[in-house]
Scaffold this motif. Structure first.
Motif, mmCIF file in Angstrom:
data_model
loop_
_atom_site.group_PDB
_atom_site.id
_atom_site.type_symbol
_atom_site.label_atom_id
_atom_site.label_comp_id
_atom_site.label_asym_id
_atom_site.label_seq_id
_atom_site.Cartn_x
_atom_site.Cartn_y
_atom_site.Cartn_z
ATOM 1 N N PRO A 146 44.908 -30.944 43.686
ATOM 2 C CA PRO A 146 45.229 -29.457 43.839
ATOM 3 C C PRO A 146 44.206 -28.559 44.679
ATOM 4 N N ILE A 147 43.054 -28.844 45.001
ATOM 5 C CA ILE A 147 42.190 -27.976 45.644
ATOM 6 C C ILE A 147 42.422 -28.268 47.236
ATOM 7 N N SER A 148 42.651 -29.692 47.378
ATOM 8 C CA SER A 148 43.013 -30.058 48.904
ATOM 9 C C SER A 148 44.406 -29.410 49.379
ATOM 10 N N VAL A 149 45.443 -29.612 48.469
ATOM 11 C CA VAL A 149 46.835 -29.247 48.762
ATOM 12 C C VAL A 149 46.615 -27.682 48.928
ATOM 13 N N MET A 150 46.040 -26.968 48.143
ATOM 14 C CA MET A 150 46.089 -25.591 48.150
ATOM 15 C C MET A 150 45.276 -24.835 49.422
ATOM 16 N N ALA A 151 44.278 -25.731 49.751
ATOM 17 C CA ALA A 151 43.275 -25.260 50.621
ATOM 18 C C ALA A 151 44.060 -25.790 52.246
ATOM 19 N N ALA A 152 44.879 -26.593 52.074
ATOM 20 C CA ALA A 152 45.475 -26.950 53.317
ATOM 21 C C ALA A 152 46.774 -25.871 53.610
ATOM 22 N N LEU A 153 47.388 -25.733 52.708
ATOM 23 C CA LEU A 153 48.390 -24.912 52.714
ATOM 24 C C LEU A 153 48.002 -23.392 53.287
ATOM 25 N N VAL A 154 46.994 -22.940 52.456
ATOM 26 C CA VAL A 154 46.537 -21.718 52.973
ATOM 27 C C VAL A 154 45.905 -21.500 54.534
ATOM 28 N N ALA A 155 45.332 -22.707 54.781
ATOM 29 C CA ALA A 155 44.685 -22.868 56.251
ATOM 30 C C ALA A 155 45.916 -22.850 57.373
ATOM 31 N N GLN A 156 47.089 -23.553 56.746
ATOM 32 C CA GLN A 156 48.374 -23.391 57.639
ATOM 33 C C GLN A 156 49.029 -21.975 57.673
ATOM 34 N N GLU A 157 49.056 -21.543 56.498
ATOM 35 C CA GLU A 157 49.603 -20.091 56.513
ATOM 36 C C GLU A 157 48.797 -19.114 57.414
#
Lengths: 244, 110
Positions: free
Chosen positions: B46-57
């Motif tokens: 969860p933390i990795s997915v959310m962090a990656a999504l935030v980074a891309q956004e």
């Protein structure tokens, strides 16, 4: 709480806090996010030339924010049907990881009931569910359905409302609507970190995920970047925990 | 108010490729007991997915990567992070995020 996932229990629905109704309540904090993103998606789909009926059908059976944004954009660019479907497949591959992470909590259910839990899984409902899991070490099936169905109905309504109002709103960015998605991801990230009490390790994992997600964006698509970042960062987290 | 045939095919096709990754792991993995390292690995997803999504956004604008200071998303992310940490509320985070990006866009566009 140190190793929450070592003690996953498949507890049957018992207490009052595990009801369908509680799932609805726990969905409420995300509703504004769904409303704004669903509305923005509806506006963008309308400006892409889709009819209200097509937008309604899309939100009802596709039900994926990022996928709907991308599909609408690709239809404007008149991409082929096959290209759009393949792209959406890659965009949604990350759901494999979310679904796999939820699987241990629903092991006691039949495959059909697991399918029902998974069919309405989103980034947001996953985030809320993992917060719940971190608190209790289990997730109630009824609670999960309450959460999922509330989010689903809210999304469909917001999406169709966006389609109706889309004829008058030409630039949803101006109203910050597109940032709702990012803000919700930030909130979910912070909340899941704060609930786990492994802050230092979690921050390292998050930073690695950010670096990989940004670093890979020049060589692969954004959705592949998310998958690669997730696999690497989670592996590093797992290894750090092993050799702490 | 009609549904065109090609649009219908796109919707059904994308719905199928969205449905399968959502349900397959839940249906298959629930039949097995995962080893301890796998559950530990999954706990970081969860933390990795959310962090990656935030980074891309935040950093990705179309095909471009932007670190400049007039990156509205990056600036709007700062109060959003702070409010999330202070209030621990998803609703407050989303509200502050929308308002900050609206205000920042207004300031930068004028």
């Amino acid at each position: 709480m140190g190793l929450a996932n070592d003690q996953i229990e498949t507890v049957a629905d018992s207490s009052d806090k595990d009801t369908f109704r509680q799932g609805i309540k726990d969905c409420v904090p995300t509703l504004l996010g769904y409303l704004s993103i669903g509305f923005a998606a509806g506006v963008i789909e309308k400006t892409a030339g889709l009819s209200i009926a097509e937008i309604a059908l899309m939100s009802l059976i596709l039900y994926a924010g990022s996928a709907q944004f991308i599909a609408a954009g690709m239809m404007v660019a008149s991409s082929s049907i096959t290209t759009i479907i393949i792209t959406i497949f890659f965009v949604n591959l990350r759901h494999l990881l979310l679904s796999a992470a939820l699987a241990p909590y629903f092991r006691h259910l039949s495959p059909l009931r697991n399918m029902l839990v998974g069919s309405l899984l989103t980034d947001e409902s996953f985030g809320v569910a993992m917060n719940e899991a971190a608190k209790k070490n289990y997730i109630s099936e009824k609670w999960m359905h309450g959460l999922n169905i509330t989010a689903y109905l809210n999304w469909c309504v917001a999406n169709i409302a966006g389609a109706f109002f889309g004829q008058w709103i030409s630039n949803p960015e101006k109203f910050g609507l597109d940032f709702a998605l990012t803000a919700m991801f930030i909130g979910l990230l912070v909340l899941s970190m704060l609930s786990r009490r492994k802050i230092a390790r979690d921050v390292v994992v998050a930073i690695i995920a950010v670096v990989i997600a940004v670093g890979t964006s020049s060589v692969m698509s954004g959705s592949m970047g998310v998958i690669v970042a997730t696999i690497f960062a989670s592996t590093i987290g797992m290894v750090m925990e092993k050799w702490k | 108010m009609e549904v065109r045939w090609d649009v219908f095919l796109v919707i059904v096709g994308t719905a199928i490729v969205t449905f399968i990754p959502r349900v397959l792991p839940l249906m298959v993995l629930s039949r097995f007991q995962l080893p301890e390292w796998a559950t530990r690995w999954l706990s970081y997803v969860p933390i990795s997915v959310m962090a990656a999504l935030v980074a891309q956004e935040i950093f990705k604008h179309g095909e471009e990567i932007s670190f400049s200071t007039n990156n509205v998303e990056l600036l709007a992310a700062i109060p959003t992070f702070l409010i999330a940490i202070i209030t621990r509320s998803l609703l407050a985070s989303v509200l502050v995020g929308i308002i900050s990006s609206m205000v920042l866009r207004f300031l930068f566009s004028s």
